[in-house]
Scaffold this motif. Structure first.
Motif, mmCIF file in Angstrom:
data_model
loop_
_atom_site.group_PDB
_atom_site.id
_atom_site.type_symbol
_atom_site.label_atom_id
_atom_site.label_comp_id
_atom_site.label_asym_id
_atom_site.label_seq_id
_atom_site.Cartn_x
_atom_site.Cartn_y
_atom_site.Cartn_z
ATOM 1 N N GLU A 365 0.806 -1.221 0.000
ATOM 2 C CA GLU A 365 0.000 0.000 0.000
ATOM 3 C C GLU A 365 0.840 1.271 0.000
ATOM 4 N N LEU A 366 2.166 1.141 -0.026
ATOM 5 C CA LEU A 366 3.017 2.341 0.020
ATOM 6 C C LEU A 366 2.855 3.197 -1.225
ATOM 7 N N ASP A 367 2.618 2.543 -2.376
ATOM 8 C CA ASP A 367 2.426 3.322 -3.598
ATOM 9 C C ASP A 367 1.159 4.175 -3.521
ATOM 10 N N ALA A 368 0.117 3.633 -2.890
ATOM 11 C CA ALA A 368 -1.116 4.405 -2.705
ATOM 12 C C ALA A 368 -0.861 5.604 -1.803
ATOM 13 N N LEU A 369 0.003 5.413 -0.796
ATOM 14 C CA LEU A 369 0.355 6.518 0.100
ATOM 15 C C LEU A 369 1.158 7.571 -0.654
ATOM 16 N N LEU A 370 2.017 7.123 -1.567
ATOM 17 C CA LEU A 370 2.794 8.051 -2.387
ATOM 18 C C LEU A 370 1.870 8.885 -3.281
ATOM 19 N N VAL A 371 0.854 8.239 -3.847
ATOM 20 C CA VAL A 371 -0.135 8.952 -4.664
ATOM 21 C C VAL A 371 -0.890 9.974 -3.818
ATOM 22 N N LEU A 372 -1.248 9.582 -2.580
ATOM 23 C CA LEU A 372 -1.960 10.499 -1.683
ATOM 24 C C LEU A 372 -1.128 11.750 -1.409
ATOM 25 N N SER A 373 0.170 11.580 -1.230
ATOM 26 C CA SER A 373 1.025 12.749 -0.987
ATOM 27 C C SER A 373 0.993 13.707 -2.165
ATOM 28 N N GLN A 374 0.924 13.170 -3.393
ATOM 29 C CA GLN A 374 0.861 14.025 -4.570
ATOM 30 C C GLN A 374 -0.487 14.724 -4.688
ATOM 31 N N VAL A 375 -1.556 14.061 -4.246
ATOM 32 C CA VAL A 375 -2.884 14.683 -4.247
ATOM 33 C C VAL A 375 -2.903 15.872 -3.293
ATOM 34 N N ILE A 376 -2.302 15.703 -2.117
ATOM 35 C CA ILE A 376 -2.238 16.801 -1.143
ATOM 36 C C ILE A 376 -1.460 17.981 -1.717
ATOM 37 N N LEU A 377 -0.356 17.697 -2.380
ATOM 38 C CA LEU A 377 0.416 18.756 -3.031
ATOM 39 C C LEU A 377 -0.410 19.455 -4.108
ATOM 40 N N SER A 378 -1.188 18.683 -4.848
ATOM 41 C CA SER A 378 -2.029 19.256 -5.891
ATOM 42 C C SER A 378 -3.042 20.239 -5.312
ATOM 43 N N LEU A 379 -3.623 19.887 -4.167
ATOM 44 C CA LEU A 379 -4.603 20.757 -3.537
ATOM 45 C C LEU A 379 -4.002 22.108 -3.163
ATOM 46 N N GLN A 380 -2.744 22.119 -2.761
ATOM 47 C CA GLN A 380 -2.107 23.337 -2.271
ATOM 48 C C GLN A 380 -1.607 24.235 -3.399
ATOM 49 N N LEU A 381 -1.424 23.684 -4.590
ATOM 50 C CA LEU A 381 -0.728 24.399 -5.652
ATOM 51 C C LEU A 381 -1.333 25.762 -5.970
ATOM 52 N N GLY A 382 -2.648 25.831 -6.169
ATOM 53 C CA GLY A 382 -3.293 27.090 -6.515
ATOM 54 C C GLY A 382 -3.120 28.158 -5.467
#
Length: 629
Positions: A365-382
């Motif tokens: 499940e570590l890859d899913a956690l890695l994807v989650l970290s990128q989603v959080i970064l995406s939310l902050q970008l704007g």
């Protein structure tokens, strides 16, 4: 932990590298070289590897042009970030704090910290995977080992900014050389690689992965980081020196981000030439790619280089993530904590979810956690891009260095594309949860989250436009057509006997006191006052006796002693908690005839804007107020 009394970004290394010394030829450029390399590691961190591998394995060389477009977007936004730091000598966090109300700043700060923690999570996972692949150690052990790199920054900081930059450049070189050798082993078809630079129409999974590549390209913490790092260079304040700094930093950024582009392109090309051409199109995990490199390329060196590059990517991002965290905390809160404590806290926040996932669900499940970290970064970008564009477009603060209309239009287009793509990805994930069989409370929390994010985004985007509109209205209102000329009748004004000076213990204090003294020379009594805004002061008031209260009183006594030595009479007052109420109270109790205040460079989380504080105070007292900017 201490509250800052200055407004310099990364104060321990601020202007530590002198660019003002006369140099010739390429040596004129060398002092500016470095900041962009620290920024570039965010564009090749482990969080980007998954999308590059997946894109190359599934669609061959088709998506190289997407990497080119992403790199151009990153180049534009990082150059804007550097412009803010060079021209205004403010990092993005400081500029936000001066522009936005308290509640918005608090939200922006929380999101920035969340983004840094998410980025650190990607670094932890990337390094843990790299250690596992290189040594065979279990993932859990690799995650725990990453705590040790907390002390790396301590060692680097002792040697100064240039040594730190050299270390990062060395790690970037390790990553680049590793993938260059990998490409030599892979022997990609150059004709097909060249075709990948030509834009093509994307649909289905290709479009989805392209969106992921673009969305994961620009890291929000890099915009904070770059605006602060350029201030480690000491430059003259004249226009020609600023223009030269902007030009050389653009060169630095172009070189560094092209290095990052090479790494990302190399990962994609490697995946395309090794996996896509052999029919292994489902390779998406870093571990799968590592396992297949040796049998596909026929050499044991290939997987070793892959793991080494992965560790170098994670390690280089560790240093820059710590610096970004320091910039965000100091800029928004005016608080500084010891860098290694800051690093340890951030790393522990990243390690805890990784350890829990490994213990409960296993390594899969570590890859899913890695994807989650990128989603959080995406939310902050704007929330990083929009304010940045506002600030560098503001002619009142940037002067002639405000970006021109074509660049402004292009910047807003890039912002719209990035925000749209990131919101689309997150919205699709949220919609799947809503349509699924998950808990009702989860769906309610996601709905509330979307409402809050929408409110914050709209408020953050529109507030600067509203403020400019109000300023224009005030200017027009000030233009009044008077019907009849009137003669001036100037009454005798009594010279002030007591002049109050509201001090904030910043570099602005000297200017405030000098202007106060200029009003009446040595005939007046000068009332030096400062408002303590610690948690202790909030609840204990005058009974507060914490460290900052004592230090503030010492500072007032020091100013009073210096003025006394020059022949001036002084009184000193400390106020507590509420800045506006306390300034008004002290002025009235001391029977001051004039108040001198600063227009900005304030400290304390209790302020919305210092300019608003001036307005509130001015409307509550009946004596003249001299505002010093």
């Amino acid at each position: 932990m201490e509250r800052l009394h200055n407004d310099t970004s990364l104060s321990e290394v601020h202007e530590s590298i002198d660019t003002t010394k006369p140099r010739k030829g390429i040596r004129r450029f060398l002092p500016y070289l470095g900041p962009a390399y620290l920024v570039s590691v965010g564009y090749m961190d482990p969080g980007n590897w998954a999308t590059d591998l997946q894109g190359g394995a599934k669609f061959g060389y088709q998506l190289i042009w997407v990497l080119v477009m992403s790199n151009l977007m990153a180049l534009l936004l990082q150059s804007l970030s550097a412009r803010l730091g060079i021209v205004r000598r403010r990092d993005l966090a400081q500029a936000n704090r001066e522009e936005y109300p308290r509640i918005i700043n608090f939200c922006l700060y929380a999101l920035a910290e969340l983004a840094i923690a998410a980025c650190d999570l990607a670094e932890v996972l990337g390094m843990a995977i790299g250690i596992h692949l290189l040594t065979g150690l279990p993932m859990l052990a690799g995650v725990c080992i990453t705590v040790l790199d907390t002390f790396l920054l301590l060692v680097l900081q002792k040697y100064g900014m240039r040594k730190m930059e050299a270390f990062i450049v060395a790690l970037v070189a390790v990553i680049g050389i590793s993938f260059l050798i990998e490409l030599i082993f892979a022997r990609p078809h150059l004709g097909e690689v060249v075709k990948g630079f030509v834009p093509s129409y994307l649909t289905g999974d290709a479009l989805y992965i392209a969106v992921g590549i673009i969305g994961a390209t620009v890291m929000p913490h890099n915009l904070y980081l770059h605006s602060a790092l350029v201030q480690t260079r000491k430059i003259k304040p004249d226009d020609s020196s600023i223009k030269r700094a902007l030009r050389f930093n653009l060169f630095d950024t172009t070189i560094a981000l092209n290095a990052a582009f090479f790494v990302n392109a190399a990962i994609l090309i490697l995946a395309a030439s090794v996996f896509y051409t052999s029919g292994n199109t489902e390779v998406a995990k870093i571990e799968d790619a590592h396992a297949l490199l040796q049998p596909m390329l026929g050499t044991t060196l290939a997987p070793i280089l892959f793991a080494v590059a992965l560790i170098a990517a994670g390690q280089s991002s560790t240093v820059t993530g710590t610096l970004a965290g320091q910039i965000v905390m100091e800029g928004y809160l005016h608080l500084r904590i010891n860098p290694w404590i800051r690093r340890l806290l951030t790393r522990l926040i990243a390690i805890i979810p990784a350890v829990l996932v490994i213990v409960i669900y296993g390594d899969e499940e570590l890859d899913a956690l890695l994807v989650l970290s990128q989603v959080i970064l995406s939310l902050q970008l704007g929330f990083a891009i929009i304010p940045l564009i506002h600030f560098v477009s503001d002619k009142s603060k940037m002067g002639s260095f405000a970006i021109k209309t074509p660049v402004k239009i292009l910047s807003w287009m890039v912002a719209f594309i990035l925000v749209f793509l990131n919101v689309k990805l997150v919205a699709e994930g949220s919609w799947e949860i809503f349509n699924g069989e998950g808990a009702v409370i989860t769906k309610i929390l996601i709905g509330i989250g979307w409402i809050l994010f929408t409110w914050l985004f709209v408020a953050m985007t529109l507030l600067p436009f509203i403020k400019k509109h109000r300023q224009k209205q005030n200017q027009y209102a000030a233009i009044d057509i008077h019907g009849q000329e009137r003669m001036l009748h100037i009454a005798d004004i009594q010279e002030p006997g007591k002049i109050a000076v509201a001090l904030d213990f910043s570099s602005n204090d000297e200017k405030l006191i000098a202007n106060a003294v200029a009003q009446q020379k040595k005939n007046a009594v000068y009332i030096l006052l400062h408002i303590v805004e610690t948690a202790s002061a909030k609840y204990a008031g005058e009974s507060s006796d914490d460290y900052e209260t004592r230090k503030d009183m010492e500072r007032l006594k020091q100013y009073a002693a210096e003025l006394k030595d020059l022949g001036y009479k002084t009184e000193i007052y400390l106020g507590y908690n509420n800045r506006v109420q306390e300034i008004v109270r002290i002025v009235q109790e001391a029977k001051a005839d004039m108040l001198v205040m600063g227009a900005h460079k304030h400290s304390g989380l209790k302020d919305i804007l210092y300019g608003e504080t001036v307005d509130h105070v001015r409307h509550k007292i009946s004596i003249p107020v001299l505002i010093i900017s």
